[in-house]
Scaffold this active site. Sequence first.
Site, short mmCIF file in Angstrom:
data_model
loop_
_atom_site.label_atom_id
_atom_site.label_comp_id
_atom_site.label_asym_id
_atom_site.label_seq_id
_atom_site.Cartn_x
_atom_site.Cartn_y
_atom_site.Cartn_z
CD GLU A 16 -1.96 2.26 1.70
OE1 GLU A 16 -1.61 3.13 1.10
OE2 GLU A 16 -2.39 2.49 2.79
CB CYS A 31 -1.76 6.77 1.99
SG CYS A 31 -3.02 5.91 2.93
#
Length: 505
Positions: free
Chosen positions: A246, A280
């Site tokens: 990720e 993020c």
Amino acid sequence: MSTTLEPSAPASTASETFDSLDPATGDLVGTHPVMGRDEVDAAVARARDAVDWWGNLTFDERADHLLTWRSVITRRIAQLADLVHRETGKPHGDAQLEIVLAIDHIAWAAKNAKKVLGARKVSSGLLMANQAATVAYHPLGVIGVIGPWNYPVFTPMGSIAYALAAGNSVVFKPSEFTPGVGQWLADSFREVVHGRDVLQVVTGLGDTGNALCRARIDKLAFTGSGRTGKKVMAACAENLTPVVIEAGGKDSLIVDEDADLPKAAEAALWGGMANAGQTCIGTERVYVHEKVFDAFLAEILAQADGLRAGSDSGAKIGPITMPSQLAVIRSHLEDAVAKGARVVLGGPEAVGERFVQPTILTHVPEDSTEITEETFGPTLAINPVKNMDEAVRLTNATQYGLAGAVFSKSNGVSIAHRVRSGMTSVNSVIAFAAVPGLPFGGVGQSGFGRIHGPDGLREFTYAKAVTRQKFAPVMNLTSFARDSATDGKVAQLVTLLHGGKQTLR
């Protein structure tokens, strides 16, 4: 259960240590050992022993332990939130919010693992009608997790809780900026499993993470920058260890002409500025239909009035946790302004020694780093677009593909499906992260693999297919005694089943 935490593992023999500091003040929060290759390997070996117990429990037994852990964290939420606040600098309320979301994910994983991963029947088809077929999902073994500092509880828990629920043991390397949070999580779980090494923490810097990648683990889940993610993949490749990556994002929020502008502005402001923009899946770009651009800009500036970064109780935004990011934020803002962007709030001078004040730029050139690269600070680039086709085109014109949001009363869902990203919220921001049953992950340079939901549980397992003969086959196809007559019957059968012209409906 006692509030005194037991040691998480045998004491480290490492002589080298590193400090965890409060990014708002520079004060010492804790000192931790730098664990080397031998210590990481030893932790993995202990995890291998522990999984023999944990992996052989029933789903219900594991669920009991995980739900107990959930309750322990819930009862001590103020203690953990304070530690998150001290190591990251984020306000206590924001720290509590990420812990609340993590608690919900632990509960979902515990309660749904059996249904998602347990054995289920599969149709055998006409050719294999004499076979009973099942598929189940078995734990991989030992999972390595390398976590980030920006959400030191919620983000790694998306891997830890789901890996544990699937029957794996976990060795967790927290960020060097938040080692105390990682240790707290491992210590609290150790209480629940009566001192067993099911979840362990290894602390250190980059070399410690590298050692975990090269250890004899069965899978590694990483959250961090794309640059580091590539190094993680290269290290894991030495042992053919699969990875979940990720990496970052450059998410956009799209505002259509029929959007609820106050709500869209509120979402964009929070999505871009919360946690000092160190998210993020936060908002970094905003594309607004030109018909409502001026009204939207006036609304978001009004809502931003009084919003500021600081360490006092009145500040809604904390410091930049990783000091090196300050230069990145400043460079992106300076590049955008140099190329013609308009500053309507803050600007390059808003970047201080520890804090960055909220900054909004408009008419930002699409080739500026403020648009093309992840800024990871409390900044927003807001640009007008002629229509939603342009908004989608510009949104997708990025190497990233993590998440995003769309605000529209009539076309939100259809626009969302056109966005190339793993997740999109309609008329809200990052709502998908709080829905435990949904998968979480990106495409492109944002990574691959999924955590959360059924996909997240299966990510830490392998599919095990089993067939059992119920009765002797009419035609034995797996025998050297098979004759030409049998081959002819098989040809006739397959022609009957699949040789006709299919009409699609």
